[in-house]
Design an enzyme around this catalytic site. Structure first.
Site, PDB file in Angstrom:
ATOM      1  CB  ILE A 162      46.411  56.838  39.918  1.00  0.00           C
ATOM      2  CG1 ILE A 162      47.165  56.393  38.656  1.00  0.00           C
ATOM      3  CG2 ILE A 162      46.910  58.185  40.400  1.00  0.00           C
ATOM      4  CD1 ILE A 162      47.089  57.395  37.509  1.00  0.00           C
ATOM      5  CG  ASP A 163      41.805  53.713  42.100  1.00  0.00           C
ATOM      6  OD1 ASP A 163      42.623  53.374  42.958  1.00  0.00           O
ATOM      7  OD2 ASP A 163      40.669  54.138  42.366  1.00  0.00           O
ATOM      8  CE  LYS A 164      41.534  46.911  35.228  1.00  0.00           C
ATOM      9  NZ  LYS A 164      40.766  45.664  35.396  1.00  0.00           N
ATOM     10  NE  ARG A 265      36.556  54.646  42.310  1.00  0.00           N
ATOM     11  CZ  ARG A 265      36.942  53.395  42.094  1.00  0.00           C
ATOM     12  NH1 ARG A 265      38.213  53.052  42.269  1.00  0.00           N
ATOM     13  NH2 ARG A 265      36.070  52.488  41.713  1.00  0.00           N
TER      14      ARG A 265
END
Length: 355
Positions: A162-164, A265
């Site tokens: 998963i993204d930062k 997103r």
């Protein structure tokens, strides 16, 4: 400590300097082999050792035991003997790149652990693994220290990402057998995941589906874009449901039918409901609301309260690699997300929401 990270995953992170999210098929490879007419009977593990590059016999056997090797659409064991005309299908993790990781004593929020898996609730602003501009202080550094002190015999493997700036549940395999079993579930998109997202704007409907290919933007290689005509990118489907309305922003639940990089997103920006405070996709501007200074200050205070995009991996469901039982986990919202929700909740009760 050696930590196993997909070579392709590491290369993408360093080469593109982009926060990677959920394109699980980038982590796994699929092979389809039609056995030659002149092939003599041979154990499938030995057969595949010759046909697959960099695949050890142990890795092939693990994949077979996990049900990841099919012959004529039926799972087989390592001792199955191939026959002429057999159609072999294999899903395996890309050969791991053994990277020496410096263990760092960084606190982890461990949700669950047994001999095969570890589940953590990742905090926001933590990069998953070292890459361009993020050599230290990552989740992988923290995991290296954790396993060094608790279970030094394990060989932890990332099976998704998963993204930062996305918080929430992340699953780690503790051995190659578990990795192989989980790899098939992620590849087939049978892992159940729900994300909570705070987005700009209100929705006319209570639920819906976003369909549109997601691929790297033709104008900016660091972001993803939606290509509705399907002429570029990869097929992507996101289902959403309204959980709570605040007038100018809405709390929704997102379920991924596919798992593309930055899918949520990019899809939400595409339908003009970008994530709240998502600087990459335009959500860090005031997109809905009044023109009054007091309102602008309120939104700015919210941005400071949650200085990242408002996305949290809330739930995770999968089949356990050893017990074969269905496991489901839910996570608490991080403090920044919970606080900004409460702030909008209170604001919406006393303020009109007319455009």
């Amino acid at each position: 400590m050696i930590f196993f990270v997909s070579l392709q995953e590491k290369t993408m992170a360093e080469d593109l300097d982009i926060e990677l999210q959920e394109d699980e098929q980038d982590l796994y490879e699929h092979h389809r082999i039609v056995v030659d007419k002149g092939q003599s009977p041979l154990r499938i593990d030995k057969f595949l050792m010759v046909r697959l590059v960099n695949a050890t016999r142990n890795k092939i056997q693990n994949a077979a035991h996990a049900g990841n090797i099919l012959v004529n659409e039926v799972p087989v064991k390592p001792n199955y003997k191939v026959k002429p005309g057999d159609i072999i299908s294999v899903v395996m993790a890309y050969p791991p790149h053994e990277t020496e990781i410096i263990p760092e004593n960084i606190p982890l929020n461990v949700v669950y652990e047994d001999d095969d898996i570890l589940i953590i609730n990742k905090s926001p602003e933590m990069v998953v693994h070292p890459g361009f501009g993020n050599r230290n202080g990552t989740l992988v550094n923290a995991l290296a220290y954790y396993f060094q002190t608790t279970d030094p015999t394990s060989k932890p493997c990332l099976v998704h990402r998963i993204d930062k700036n996305t918080s929430g549940l992340l699953l780690i395999a503790k051995n190659e057998t578990a990795q192989s079993f989980l790899a098939k579930q992620f590849y087939d998109h049978t892992v159940e995941r729900k994300y909570w997202a705070l987005v700009w704007g209100d929705f006319q409907e209570d639920e819906g589906t976003i369909v549109g290919n997601v691929g790297r933007s033709l104008k900016d290689r660091k972001v993803m874009a939606v290509f509705p005509d399907g002429d570029y990118g990869k097929h992507a489907v996101t289902h959403y449901k309204v959980l709570e309305r605040f007038g100018y922003v809405t709390l929704i639940e997102c379920v991924l039918e596919t798992g593309r990089t930055h899918q949520i997103r990019a899809h939400l920006r595409y339908i003009k409901h970008p994530l709240f405070n998502d600087a990459t996709y335009g959500g860090d501007q005031i997109l809905k609301g009044t023109i009054y200074t007091k309102y602008k200050q309120f939104v700015q205070n919210c941005f400071e309260m949650i200085p990242r995009h408002a996305l949290h991996a809330k739930t995770l469901g999968f089949i356990h690699p050893t017990t074969k039982q269905n496991m489901n986990f839910d996570s608490e919202l991080p403090a920044d997300f919970a606080r900004v929700l409460e702030k909008w909740r209170n604001y919406s009760k006393v303020q009109p929401t007319e455009e």
